[in-house]
Design an enzyme around this catalytic site. Structure first.
Site, PDB file in Angstrom:
ATOM      1  N   SER A  81     -16.131   4.706  33.006  1.00 46.60           N
ATOM      2  CA  SER A  81     -14.710   4.869  32.708  1.00 46.60           C
ATOM      3  C   SER A  81     -13.985   5.098  34.025  1.00 46.60           C
ATOM      4  O   SER A  81     -14.614   5.167  35.084  1.00 46.60           O
ATOM      5  CB  SER A  81     -14.494   6.059  31.777  1.00 46.60           C
ATOM      6  OG  SER A  81     -14.631   7.250  32.523  1.00 46.60           O
ATOM      7  N   LYS A  82     -12.691   5.238  33.905  1.00 47.53           N
ATOM      8  CA  LYS A  82     -11.881   5.440  35.118  1.00 47.53           C
ATOM      9  C   LYS A  82     -12.327   6.716  35.848  1.00 47.53           C
ATOM     10  O   LYS A  82     -12.071   6.886  37.024  1.00 47.53           O
ATOM     11  CB  LYS A  82     -10.392   5.540  34.742  1.00 47.53           C
ATOM     12  CG  LYS A  82      -9.902   4.377  33.870  1.00 47.53           C
ATOM     13  CD  LYS A  82      -9.063   3.366  34.609  1.00 47.53           C
ATOM     14  CE  LYS A  82      -9.250   1.938  34.149  1.00 47.53           C
ATOM     15  NZ  LYS A  82      -8.581   1.408  33.052  1.00 47.53           N
ATOM     16  N   ARG A  83     -12.986   7.622  35.137  1.00 48.01           N
ATOM     17  CA  ARG A  83     -13.393   8.887  35.767  1.00 48.01           C
ATOM     18  C   ARG A  83     -14.623   8.741  36.673  1.00 48.01           C
ATOM     19  O   ARG A  83     -14.898   9.608  37.480  1.00 48.01           O
ATOM     20  CB  ARG A  83     -13.681   9.937  34.694  1.00 48.01           C
ATOM     21  CG  ARG A  83     -12.417  10.469  34.035  1.00 48.01           C
ATOM     22  CD  ARG A  83     -12.737  11.554  33.036  1.00 48.01           C
ATOM     23  NE  ARG A  83     -13.492  11.034  31.906  1.00 48.01           N
ATOM     24  CZ  ARG A  83     -12.933  10.393  30.877  1.00 48.01           C
ATOM     25  NH1 ARG A  83     -11.634  10.204  30.839  1.00 48.01           N
ATOM     26  NH2 ARG A  83     -13.666   9.937  29.887  1.00 48.01           N
ATOM     27  N   SER A 136      -4.155   0.761  33.562  1.00 42.53           N
ATOM     28  CA  SER A 136      -4.079   2.211  33.396  1.00 42.53           C
ATOM     29  C   SER A 136      -4.926   2.918  34.447  1.00 42.53           C
ATOM     30  O   SER A 136      -5.201   4.102  34.333  1.00 42.53           O
ATOM     31  CB  SER A 136      -4.530   2.600  31.989  1.00 42.53           C
ATOM     32  OG  SER A 136      -5.828   2.107  31.765  1.00 42.53           O
TER      33      SER A 136
END
Ligand code: GLU
Length: 331
Positions: free
Chosen positions: A269-271, A29
């Site tokens: 996180s991906k952020r 993701s």
């Protein structure tokens, strides 16, 4: 992407006499970040230091969030680090495939059928919003413990669909029972299924397979003997152990790693773009990144560059399924 399976002379076996098999099971993701790399390296080291195989399974159950291009980037980033897998990946290489969860519906359907036939499931048409609305405030830490609104008074038999084809999820009935296990890193664990987990979903109302069922069917059928992953999934291990028992599969050993946090102390996180592989690869060589991971894992005192073969040496061969190295505090 085949790699030499037994590059080490000895292969450790678990209590059931199975050869060590580890796995990395990313959800495609987004691009990997330092936390995912840390998990990948530790699971690779754990399996390889026992002369075991290492599987790459693509956990793309969520069609909205999963993208093949992210899976390709994950593969590319793993290979950049030298983390080769023996089975799996997008090529579906190996005898226990397919290795993409989106291609394994039949496997999950078989698991569900067995649980249904044992009379351990029921249909639930509560919507997430309804369930959240009935949560006591102290349970609002992200965990949703189902209160049993649709639970029939008596279990048994295959669950009947609701009249008029109302979409319904399938839940597993869990008893008031405590599951105990020893995590290689977190030690003794004791989880009461009813109190800490509640009846959990096996298949969502929209037909999507739930993580808990999928991961148990996959790890069991792929012969995984050790699961090394982030400790956000520690509670899930109890649910999974219960499913192993119901389905009659030998359970793997678990090692749940501390989560890597950003400067604000919040789990990566991906952020956190500064910690994404894109940013890390722009400034570090593979050896430098491995050095940083090794320091986080307590395998060396500082970030000095290292290689996977050096790390296997410091990690040590472990025939007896001992401990992972003691982890140093995270920054
Ligand atoms: N797919 C999960 C993730 O990327 C990992 C699941 C597991 O290791 O059991 O967080």
């Amino acid at each position: 992407m085949p790699a030499p399976a037994d590059s080490f002379s000895q292969t450790a076996t678990d209590k059931a006499g199975r050869k060590a098999v580890g796995r990395f099971a990313p959800s495609p993701s987004g691009r990997m970040h330092l936390g995912n790399v840390y998990t990948a390296v530790m699971s690779w080291l754990s399996a390889r230091s026992r002369g075991g195989r290492w599987i790459l399974r693509i956990e793309d159950l969520d069609p909205q969030r999963s993208k093949p291009e992210y899976a390709r980037m994950i593969e590319e980033d793993l290979l950049w680090l030298g983390l080769e897998w023996d089975e799996g990946g997008l090529e579906n290489y190996g005898p226990n495939g397919p290795y993409l969860q989106s291609l394994r519906s039949e496997v999950y359907a078989e698991g569900l059928r067995r649980l249904e036939e044992a009379g351990l499931t029921y249909r639930c048409r509560c919507r997430r919003a309804d369930i959240l609305a009935t949560q006591a405030p102290h349970e609002s830490d992200g965990r949703v413990i189902y209160k049993g609104t649709c639970r029939p008074p008596r279990l048994g038999g295959t669950a009947e669909p609701f009249p008029g084809d109302i979409p319904a999820a399938t839940r597993l009935y869990v008893p008031d029972r405590t599951i105990t296990f020893t995590d290689r890193l977190c030690g003794e664990q004791s989880v009461n299924l009813a109190r800490h987990c509640g009846d959990f979903i096996l298949r969502r109302a929209d037909g999507a397979w739930a993580y808990q069922l999928a991961v148990v069917m996959d790890d069991a059928l792929m012969g995984v003997t050790e699961v090394v992953r982030g400790n956000d999934l520690l509670l899930s291990a109890a649910q999974q152990l219960y499913l192993y028992e119901l389905l009659g599969f030998p359970a793997p050993e678990f090692a749940h790693l501390p989560l890597i946090c950003n400067e604000q102390g919040v789990r990566l996180s991906k952020r956190d773009s500064a910690m994404s592989m894109e940013a890390l690869r722009a400034t570090l060589t593979p050896s430098q990144l491995l050095g940083r991971v090794a320091r986080l894992a307590g395998l060396q005192p500082d970030d000095s560059p290292t290689t996977l073969s050096e790390l296997i040496g410091s990690y040590g061969r472990d025939e007896n399924y001992g401990q992972l190295p003691v982890l140093s505090p995270l920054p």
